[in-house]
Write a protein that holds these residues in place. Structure first.
Motif, PDB file in Angstrom:
ATOM      1  N   ASP A  91       0.782  -1.187   0.080  1.00 18.28           N
ATOM      2  CA  ASP A  91      -0.116   0.072   0.134  1.00 18.28           C
ATOM      3  C   ASP A  91       0.690   1.220  -0.050  1.00 18.28           C
ATOM      4  O   ASP A  91       0.353   2.374  -0.520  1.00 18.28           O
ATOM      5  CB  ASP A  91      -1.075   0.141   1.268  1.00 18.28           C
ATOM      6  N   VAL A 110      -0.242  -0.010   6.739  1.00 18.04           N
ATOM      7  CA  VAL A 110       1.270   0.364   7.391  1.00 18.04           C
ATOM      8  C   VAL A 110       2.388   0.310   6.227  1.00 18.04           C
ATOM      9  O   VAL A 110       2.102  -0.593   5.514  1.00 18.04           O
ATOM     10  CB  VAL A 110       1.274  -0.246   8.563  1.00 18.04           C
ATOM     11  N   TYR A 111       3.463   1.029   6.779  1.00 19.00           N
ATOM     12  CA  TYR A 111       4.715   0.456   6.023  1.00 19.00           C
ATOM     13  C   TYR A 111       5.517  -0.299   6.990  1.00 19.00           C
ATOM     14  O   TYR A 111       5.834  -0.112   7.967  1.00 19.00           O
ATOM     15  CB  TYR A 111       5.544   1.719   5.979  1.00 19.00           C
ATOM     16  N   ASN A 122      -1.893  -3.591   3.831  1.00 21.79           N
ATOM     17  CA  ASN A 122      -1.793  -3.608   5.548  1.00 21.79           C
ATOM     18  C   ASN A 122      -1.998  -2.385   6.265  1.00 21.79           C
ATOM     19  O   ASN A 122      -2.008  -2.349   7.340  1.00 21.79           O
ATOM     20  CB  ASN A 122      -0.609  -4.504   5.848  1.00 21.79           C
TER      21      ASN A 122
HETATM   22 MG   LIG Z   1       1.868  -1.907   3.738  1.00 21.00          MG
END
Ligand SMILES: [Mg+2]
Ligand SMILES: Cc1ncc(C[n+]2csc(CCOP(=O)(O)OP(=O)(O)O)c2C)c(N)n1
Ligand code: SF4
Lengths: 344, 610
Positions: free
Chosen positions: A106, A136-137, A134
């Motif tokens: 993402d 997030v990184y 998800n």
């Molecule tokens: Mg991600």
């Protein structure tokens, strides 16, 4: 008496499921990305995909590492953060016989790579592009990504005060002809979507919610396993019929329809009377918009349209891949140069 | 036309040659977007076809319409092509710049200007000729829309009479320009003829500038470097190009597109290539990296700002060892800088482009033949070395018209480098992508679509060992860098060698590269005439070859001439030959113009007379 070895199952290419495996994953135990890799392995085996004509491409992130963890017998390219679409574009034009399977995150697709994402869709680069989403990184340890929910709280990242970007929405606006959303915890649906996506003519976008067990798997996170399991609303029921399979008429007229894919396979849409019709772009737009407003977790085939030609169809490519053209085809003659010189 | 009544004493150029017959420059000062390019090209082409060595340089603004633009045509019976500081014949067609333009005309020069300006002819050391430009244009019957375009033809006609240009050659040049469309040519020729006649009847020639037919251009061609580069790319067997528009590189891809349509279309209508206009330069280099990885001969063309954006991918392609070709048609930076002016300012950036210890392969064409040759050699080198190859051209080479010997057909067959076939792989039962089997630092590669179960390997920008496996081990990381270093050392032995002109007894060595070379013959003659014997080395590629090191060792004093502020090539040479660092003297200038022969010669002379 010798014990009979159980016969090793092979697919039509004579390959076992193990032949489609990759190296051992280095992701966190339980990471959603790993389960998607398993789905890819199964689908490639089931569909008899020829590994020598498959390329695995990715950007940078935990998700983008995964092409190393499936189908060792295919070339893979783990490229730059957010810039995989351009690399894939060049590769499929260089060799039109390749099937491209892209894995992104993402962050990779919706932040640094949003521009390339949109332009890939706009060009209709023939490839399956999976966003392992998800929120997030993962790889940089848990910052919010652009798909994180408004007002979500994370211990490390704090409160997210900005609204999310919706992968499917972006794809639809850019005229994508195949859009699906799924959940890493729903293996059956992921596989069905993957199979259909691999038969799509142009860019197929799969937005797969893939929980990050380390940074974003709290029960109140919409990207968690628990939330996904409890809230997933399947909006379209469909099946995939491979080209060689026989189509049997077993549906009630009006509730079922087949979409013929470019490679001759079919996507069979079921229960159209009850739910969303993925052939309708306005409906797809509405479904996404409503889900956004109500914060609903809808999954399934959101939009399908086989009409728009892929980039490789527009470019007037010869049958032989550009990469394999012999010099006689690519270096004009001495006389041709002499003629150009004369005209100067 | 009357006879010369008050001819001035013969003037000389900065090099002592008398100006006059076939030795002078014309400068046309016009307004951008007014269509003067057609007029200027017609003059240059007509002179060239009269057998007179001619070069044209366009000094244009970053603007579509309205800002001043100058076109300089140098006529040199001796065949010199470098820029001169002075232009003796001014065609003043831009009122806004006229005062300054006129002030720059050297004593003894000529000013042609529109009668309508009612100019006070205030200089008594130049000859003024007034030309009723508007009146001549109107008389042509051109539509209001075309009026300003055909008005430029008035000065073409004036030069026909005043300089003695063959009017039939103007006609032929316009036919060439308009692709044989007689109607368009006739409209323009109407004005040319009317102006020529007007001058015959109303102007008494009072200046020494004239052209006379020669036989010095037979067999030569007029071309610009971007066309030559595009053509070379086409003959280099490119199969994929991606690009994003930017001056001064756009015309290279335009030429490539045109030539490819002419030369690379199959009888069934399919193309043996694909050209994609990308959304930006990151995508452009991304596309060619993917295509190069998959086995295409892939290239892009850009200029400084685009190179900046390409940095990350250039490093990735270097480290993953993917052949790609990147043209940088250099323009003036930093930043947007002077986008339509020349400079050699990207040398340092490009040589080291990428983070970490990156050293790129750089080709430095100096003329039209080399722009063409770089078009195909770059692919051979990129595929042989499995690495990006940069071609550093510049705006002067790329966009200006050069007289050249005909471009030469590639003299070696295509080198596709070390690529393993399915049969080879099946026989060997595998391969190690980054293993140095041959001692040249270059591994064997495979491309996707090779039908062997041993073909695949995994490409990544992160740490990898010789098996192309992920690694963070210190020894494997270093071993890989050592191999890349060996590859760079090997590259030294196969990149184009410098061109050296050694003069017996010379104690001065001049070093230049790229478009700066054009001014060297004249500058060196000037120096020789003043007792300074010079040897000359023109660098054609980085990394430096053994010949470059030897030359630098041989001369007590070395002048590195370049068109940038910091003396970028000098810095590289100082790093490469540190023991001679103090003796490498910087001769550099950065004002947006090609270096003139006079400036180079006098700058070196000054240092030599100290
Ligand atoms: Mg991600
Ligand atoms: C140009 C650049 N900027 C920043 C980074 C650092 N970086 C690596 S992965 C990543 C984010 C990955 O997030 P996502 O795509 O969501 O993948 P995930 O790890 O969550 O699967 C970032 C910012 C990088 N590699 N390159
Ligand atoms: S940090 Fe998150 S995304 Fe990355 S491997 Fe671990 S669980 Fe997966």
């Amino acid at each position: 008496m010798a014990v009979q070895e159980p016969p090793i199952k092979v697919n039509r290419l004579g390959l076992t499921r193990d032949d489609y495996k990759g190296r051992a994953s280095t992701l966190c135990k339980g990471c959603g990305h790993d389960s998607i890799s398993q789905r890819i392995i199964s689908v490639a085996y089931d569909l008899n995909l020829d590994p020598t004509h498959l390329i695995k491409v990715s950007g940078i992130g935990c998700s983008s590492k995964t092409p190393a963890y499936f189908i060792n017998q295919s070339h893979g390219f783990n490229g730059l953060h957010g810039r995989m679409p351009s690399m894939a574009t060049g590769a499929v034009l260089a060799n039109r016989t390749l099937t491209a399977l892209g894995v992104s995150g993402d962050g990779d697709a919706m932040s640094i790579g949003l521009g390339q994402f949109i332009h890939m869709v706009r060009r209709n680069v023939p490839m399956v592009f999976i966003v392992e989403n998800n929120g997030v990184y993962g790889l940089t340890k848990g910052q919010f990504s652009a798909t994180a929910d408004l007002d979500q709280e994370l211990k490390y990242a704090g409160r997210n005060e900005l609204p999310p970007i919706d992968v499917c929405h972006e794809a639809l606006v850019a005229d994508c002809g195949f859009i699906g959303r799924s959940f890493a915890g729903d293996p059956r649906q992921v596989e069905a979507l993957l199979k259909a996506a691999l038969s799509h003519r142009g860019t197929a976008i799969l937005d797969i919610i893939s929980p990050c067990v380390t940074f974003n798997d709290h029960d109140d996170s919409t990207k968690s396993y628990a939330y996904g399991k409890a809230h997933e609303q399947i909006i379209s029921d469909f099946g995939f019929v491979a080209p060689q399979e026989e189509i049997t008429v077993d549906y009630d007229p009006g509730t079922t329809a087949d979409v013929t894919m470019h490679d001759g396979s079919h996507v069979r849409l079921r229960k159209l009377d009850e739910k969303h019709d993925p052939r309708n772009r306005d409906a797809a737009m509405r479904v996404l918009e409503e889900a956004h407003i109500k914060q609903e977790f809808i999954t399934g085939l959101i939009y399908i349209n086989e009409e728009r030609p892929a980039l490789t169809e527009i470019e007037r490519l010869p049958a032989t891949p550009l990469a394999f053209l012999p010099p006689e085809k690519t270096r004009p003659s001495r006389e041709a140069l002499a003629k150009v010189m004369q005209e100067l | 036309m009357g006879t010369s009544t008050q001819a001035r004493p013969t003037a000389h150029d900065a090099f002592g040659s008398p100006v006059g017959v076939n030795n002078f420059s014309i400068i046309a000062a016009t307004v951008n977007g007014s269509g003067s390019q057609t007029a200027n090209n017609a003059i240059a082409r007509a002179l060239f076809k009269m057998g007179i060595p001619t070069t044209g340089k366009n000094l244009f603004p970053s603007n579509i319409q309205g800002l001043p633009t100058w076109y300089i045509i140098r006529i040199s019976r001796e065949g010199y092509i470098g820029r001169r500081e002075n232009a003796e014949v001014l065609i003043a067609m831009n009122r806004a710049t006229a005062d300054e333009d006129i002030s720059k005309v050297p004593s003894g020069g000529v000013v042609i200007y529109p009668t309508e300006w009612k100019l006070s002819e205030s200089r008594d050391d130049v000859t003024y000729y007034a030309l009723p430009v508007q009146q001549l244009a109107k008389a042509s019957g051109a539509s209001a829309k075309m009026l300003s375009y055909v008005a430029n033809m008035a000065y073409v006609g004036a030069l026909v009479t005043l300089l003695g240009i063959d009017i039939n050659e103007i006609d032929a040049a316009l036919m060439h320009h308009f692709g044989g469309k007689r109607k368009a040519v006739d409209l323009n020729m109407g004005v040319v003829k009317a102006a020529a006649e007007y001058c015959q009847q109303n102007i008494t020639k009072r200046d020494p500038f004239k052209v006379e037919r020669m036989n010095a251009t037979a067999g030569k061609v007029l071309i610009d470097g971007n066309s030559a580069g595009g053509l070379g790319t086409c003959f280099g067997g490119f199969t994929f190009a991606a690009w994003y528009p930017i001056t001064p590189s756009t015309s290279l891809v335009d030429a490539l597109t045109d030539y490819a349509k002419e030369l690379r279309v199959e009888p069934d209508g399919t193309h043996t290539y694909a050209i994609v206009q990308a959304e930006d330069e990151i995508a452009a280099i991304g596309m060619i990296t993917g295509a190069g990885w998959a086995g295409a001969r892939a290239m892009t063309s850009t200029s400084g700002p685009g190179i900046s954006l390409m940095t990350e991918y250039a490093g990735l392609a270097y480290f993953t060892e993917i052949p790609v070709v990147i043209w940088d048609i250099m323009r003036m930076g930093p930043s947007t800088g002077l986008p339509t002016r020349v400079s050699q300012g990207d040398v340092l950036m490009v040589y080291f482009l990428g983070h970490g210890d990156t050293k790129q392969i750089v080709l430095l064409p100096s003329n039209m033949q080399e722009c063409f040759a770089c078009g195909w050699q770059s692919f051979d080198l990129a595929e042989r070395l499995q690495t990006p190859v940069f071609v550093l051209s510049d705006l002067d080479l790329g966009m200006n018209t050069w007289m050249s010997d005909p471009l030469e057909y590639p003299d070696t067959p295509m080198d596709r480098g070390k690529v393993l076939s399915a049969a080879q792989l099946d026989a060997a039962k595998g391969f190690n992508r980054y293993e140095d089997v041959d001692g040249d630092g270059i591994g064997y590669r495979t491309v996707p679509g090779t039908e062997s179960k041993y073909a695949a390997y995994f490409t990544r920008g992160s740490g990898h060992n010789k098996y192309a496996q992920y690694t963070e081990r210190a020894d494997e990381w270093e071993a890989n860098l050592d191999r890349l270093h060996r590859k760079h050392e090997y590259a030294r032995t196969i990149v184009p060698k410098p061109v050296i002109d050694e003069v017996a007894g010379a104690t001065v060595g001049i070093i230049a590269y790229g478009s700066t070379d054009q001014s060297m013959p004249e500058a060196r003659k000037f120096l020789a005439d003043r007792g300074v014997k010079t040897s000359y080395m023109r660098i054609r590629a980085l990394p430096t070859t053994a010949e470059i090191h030897d030359f630098i060792q041989r001369y007590p004093r070395l002048y590195v001439v370049e068109n940038n502020y910091d003396g970028q090539m000098r810095k590289i040479l100082q790093m490469e030959v540190p023991e001679r660092a103090k003796d490498l003297v910087q001769i550099s200038k950065c004002d947006g113009l090609p270096l003139s022969s006079e400036w180079i010669a006098t700058s070196i002379l000054k240092k030599e007379s100290k």
